[in-house]
Design an enzyme around this catalytic site. Structure first.
Site, mmCIF file in Angstrom:
data_model
loop_
_atom_site.group_PDB
_atom_site.id
_atom_site.type_symbol
_atom_site.label_atom_id
_atom_site.label_comp_id
_atom_site.label_asym_id
_atom_site.label_seq_id
_atom_site.Cartn_x
_atom_site.Cartn_y
_atom_site.Cartn_z
ATOM 1 N N GLY A 38 -1.358 -6.244 -0.744
ATOM 2 C CA GLY A 38 -0.833 -4.927 -1.202
ATOM 3 C C GLY A 38 -1.493 -3.844 -0.538
ATOM 4 C CD GLN A 39 -0.447 -2.585 4.296
ATOM 5 O OE1 GLN A 39 -1.390 -2.342 4.823
ATOM 6 N NE2 GLN A 39 0.343 -3.749 4.839
ATOM 7 N N GLY A 40 -1.157 0.791 0.817
ATOM 8 C CA GLY A 40 -0.345 2.124 0.249
ATOM 9 C C GLY A 40 -1.251 3.293 0.926
ATOM 10 N N GLY A 41 -1.124 4.464 0.465
ATOM 11 C CA GLY A 41 -1.931 5.880 0.676
ATOM 12 C C GLY A 41 -3.360 5.524 0.670
ATOM 13 N N GLY A 43 -5.173 2.769 0.443
ATOM 14 C CA GLY A 43 -5.757 1.820 1.260
ATOM 15 C C GLY A 43 -5.398 0.481 1.422
ATOM 16 C CB VAL A 85 -5.032 -4.584 -2.696
ATOM 17 C CG1 VAL A 85 -5.397 -5.793 -3.642
ATOM 18 C CG2 VAL A 85 -5.046 -3.456 -3.236
ATOM 19 C CE LYS A 126 -7.987 1.577 -4.972
ATOM 20 N NZ LYS A 126 -8.026 2.398 -6.194
ATOM 21 C CG ASP A 184 -0.877 8.065 -10.232
ATOM 22 O OD1 ASP A 184 0.062 8.552 -10.301
ATOM 23 O OD2 ASP A 184 -1.326 7.335 -9.032
#
Length: 667
Positions: free
Chosen positions: A401-404, A406, A408, A422, A516
């Site tokens: 997984g990845q996003g804003g 960083g 995983v 993470k 969040d």
């Protein structure tokens, strides 16, 4: 690029210098990201209309931007109340502020493409006497910060009373992004119309970097594309999005992106750069202080300086020199061993520095305290070597997984425990604080529906969190991935809703606000048991308070509008976000709904509920398996959770109890 090739390229456009990696032709720039178009002696970024004001090799780029404005003056009824700009480099969140000017002003800035975000501020006042020049705290002028990695913005500006109350001294509202060092509020700004000598262009700072590679990756794959060309230069990761930059070593200056670009600084020529009291000798990358003949000491202002030499010490020093000469051969033979020892010590020292920088001592004390006072197994501090082995040196094939935030990675620890690791993308104070915050929050949470923190690593430049590995992706994935649509049974949806509510109710009982809540932060295991995750922006609320004032953070589409407007965070902010998740479970649609007339799923749902069109927007699986009574009861829980006024929303405990009764009802 060699110095000859560098000098053969055009390095000036009008009055603006263009240092490499930027250039006016492809052969003179590193790649197309750094291409500058020179038109009428004005430099523009690539083929866009983004005008460049200044370029620095330290990773900043100043460009021009324009304000949105909203005028109600009878002589000039002008509105440009929506302004959008897009960039190829992220907007600096440390050097810019979103600023609004006016006494009847509501300004919002948002982004939807590279990163979803929304924030804003309100400026209100009734007379000009109460305002203070250079003050931007909500009377006549207000400011707020942007998140990291924002590469575009859209500004919307509006008025509450059409400036009727303040028309005589403030006919217009303005909103713009600006370098914090380039704008000071003046009460004179309130009376200006757009063309009355008001600045057309505001300076905005972008953070440029060699994109899409970390330093570790760039150095590992070091080839002709590696940007740090100069001797005496080093690489460091960008603090604002993926990428790296180069810098000259301490004691050197210049452009690290070209060969021989980092030149030695002669500290001895400038008294402010050295600490010598008498003699100064420049050496490559540094300098030495010395005392004149007949004196002894270290010759430094911050040391013992120079004093008259004692005769006895003079003879003793001669003996030492002779002894040193005799032993030089032995020292030369052992130099290899010494270098290895120094290298090992430098690595250990660097790890200790990272440990301290990442809040290691505080976290170590905290985790130790938890292990002594709790029967639950406390999280542990894990070494860098173990995580390197666990992820095969962070092999790209291990990314899950990845996003804003960083990336995983999936990993296997030495005891064969499978974990999720993470790893943040950037290193900056804000993210370090979020890292420490997430550890502190998770060490206080023990709940079957909250993802378990296994440990953390503090010995690296980027702090790492190690969680239990949850095998079945996120609720967002199962609701919105094309091959998963209509796959979740109704009974499973109800159970996920109850379990998530139970986790949030437990957190609220401990005065923890998640801040969040969204479907992508609800993980699912093989049995579709929910696990609430990602506590990087969560807040602990003191027991003597019901609300706290914070910088507005969250995700567009899930964010409580009351919190967004006031900045006052309460438990009911989580309730609103959870209400959006319930609507996702009912409709199968995303929080930002492209096919919905209102674009906001929450507003679309409330409108359909009000007009008795609820069953027209439900997902097929829900209509097929859920009874009408169950669906209406769940929709009613979602509707009350989405009340615009927080006081009218139920608590998470009430929602959990209602969902429990709903799940076990027979109709």
């Amino acid at each position: 690029m060699g110095i000859e090739a560098y000098e053969s390229c055009e390095r000036q456009c009008g009055e603006i210098s263009i240092p490499f990696p930027f250039g006016t032709t492809q052969g003179c720039s590193l790649n197309e990201d750094f291409l500058i178009t020179c038109r009428d002696s004005q430099p523009f970024l690539g083929l866009t209309d983004t005008r460049i004001l200044n370029i620095s090799v330290d990773g900043t780029l100043r460009v021009g931007t324009w304000p949105a404005y909203d005028c109600y003056a009878e002589a000039k009824p002008t509105r440009v109340s929506l302004w959008e700009q897009h960039f190829i480099f992220p907007i600096s969140y440390t050097q810019n502020k979103f600023t609004a000017i006016g006494c009847d002003t509501n300004a919002v800035i948002s982004g939807m493409e590279t990163k979803s975000y929304a924030t804003g501020c309100i400026s209100y006042c009734e007379n000009i006497v109460d305002m203070i020049n250079a003050s931007c705290t909500g009377m006549g002028c207000c400011q707020t910060s942007l998140p990291t990695e924002a590469m575009e913005f859209s500004i919307e500006i509006s008025s509450f009373f059409n400036h009727q109350i303040v028309q005589d001294f403030n006919p217009c509202s303005y909103a713009f992004l600006v370098d914090v060092n380039s704008y000071n509020f003046s009460t004179l700004d309130l009376a200006r119309l757009p063309d009355d000598d008001y600045p057309i262009v505001f300076p905005l700072v972008l953070d440029w970097a060699i994109r899409n590679q970390t330093c570790d990756d760039a150095i590992k794959n070091k080839d002709d594309d590696f940007a740090c060309k100069a001797y005496n230069s080093t690489c460091y990761d960008s603090h604002n999005g993926p990428g790296y930059l180069c810098m000259c070593h301490p004691g050197f200056y210049g452009n690290p992106y070209i060969q021989n670009g980092c030149q030695d600084v002669d500290e001895c020529k400038m008294a402010s750069l050295n600490q010598c009291t008498n003699g100064c000798a420049n050496i490559i990358g540094n300098y030495n202080c010395y005392c004149p003949k007949g004196y002894q000491g270290d010759g430094r202002k911050d040391g013992v300086g120079c004093v008259i030499r004692d005769r006895s010490s003079f003879h003793a020093q001669n003996i030492l020199i002779i002894g040193g000469s005799i032993s030089f051969g032995l020292l030369f033979l052992s130099i290899g061993i010494i270098i290895m020892g120094v290298h090992r010590r430098s690595i250990l020292k660097l790890r200790k520095e990272y440990f301290k920088q990442n809040g290691g001592f505080l976290l170590q004390k905290l985790l130790l305290s938890k292990s002594k006072h709790s029967e639950d197994a406390a999280a542990k501090i894990i070494s860098e070597e173990e995580l390197n082995k666990a992820t095969d040196n962070y092999n790209k094939n291990m990314i899950i997984g990845q996003g804003g935030f960083g990336v995983v990675y999936k990993g296997t620890l030495s005891d064969n425990t499978i974990v999720a690791i993470k790893r943040s993308k950037a290193i900056d104070k804000t993210q370090i604080e979020q890292f420490v915050n997430e550890v502190i929050v998770l060490t206080q949470v023990y709940h079957p529906n909250v993802v378990k923190l296994m440990g953390c690593c503090l010995e690296t430049s980027v702090p790492l969190l190690v969680y239990e590995f949850i095998t079945n992706a996120t609720l967002f994935h199962h609701l919105h991935s094309p091959n998963r649509v209509n796959s979740l049974p109704w009974a499973t949806r109800l159970r996920i809703a109850e379990e998530t509510a139970s986790a949030l109710a437990y957190m609220h009982s401990m005065q923890i606000i998640h801040r969040d809540v969204k479907s992508s932060n609800i993980l699912l295991d093989d049995e579709f048991t929910s696990k609430v995750s990602d506590f990087g922006v969560s807040r602990l609320v003191p027991f003597d308070q019901e609300e706290i004032s914070t910088l507005v953070q969250g995700t567009l589409g899930y964010m409580d509008p009351e919190y967004f407007q006031s900045g006052l965070l309460t438990e009911k902010s989580d309730v609103y976000s959870f209400g959006v998740v319930l609507v996702e479970l009912l409709t199968g649609k995303k929080a930002i709904c492209s096919e919905c007339q209102e674009k906001s799923l929450a507003l679309y749902f409330l409108s359909s509920f009000k007009t008795n069109n609820l069953f027209d927007i439900l997902e097929d699986k829900v209509k097929q398996e859920g009874t009408k009574t169950q669906i209406k009861r769940l929709a009613a829980i979602a509707r009350t959770s989405l009340s615009l006024e927080g006081e009218r929303r139920p608590t998470m405990k009430q929602i959990m109890e209602d969902l429990h009764l709903l799940r076990h009802s027979t109709n």
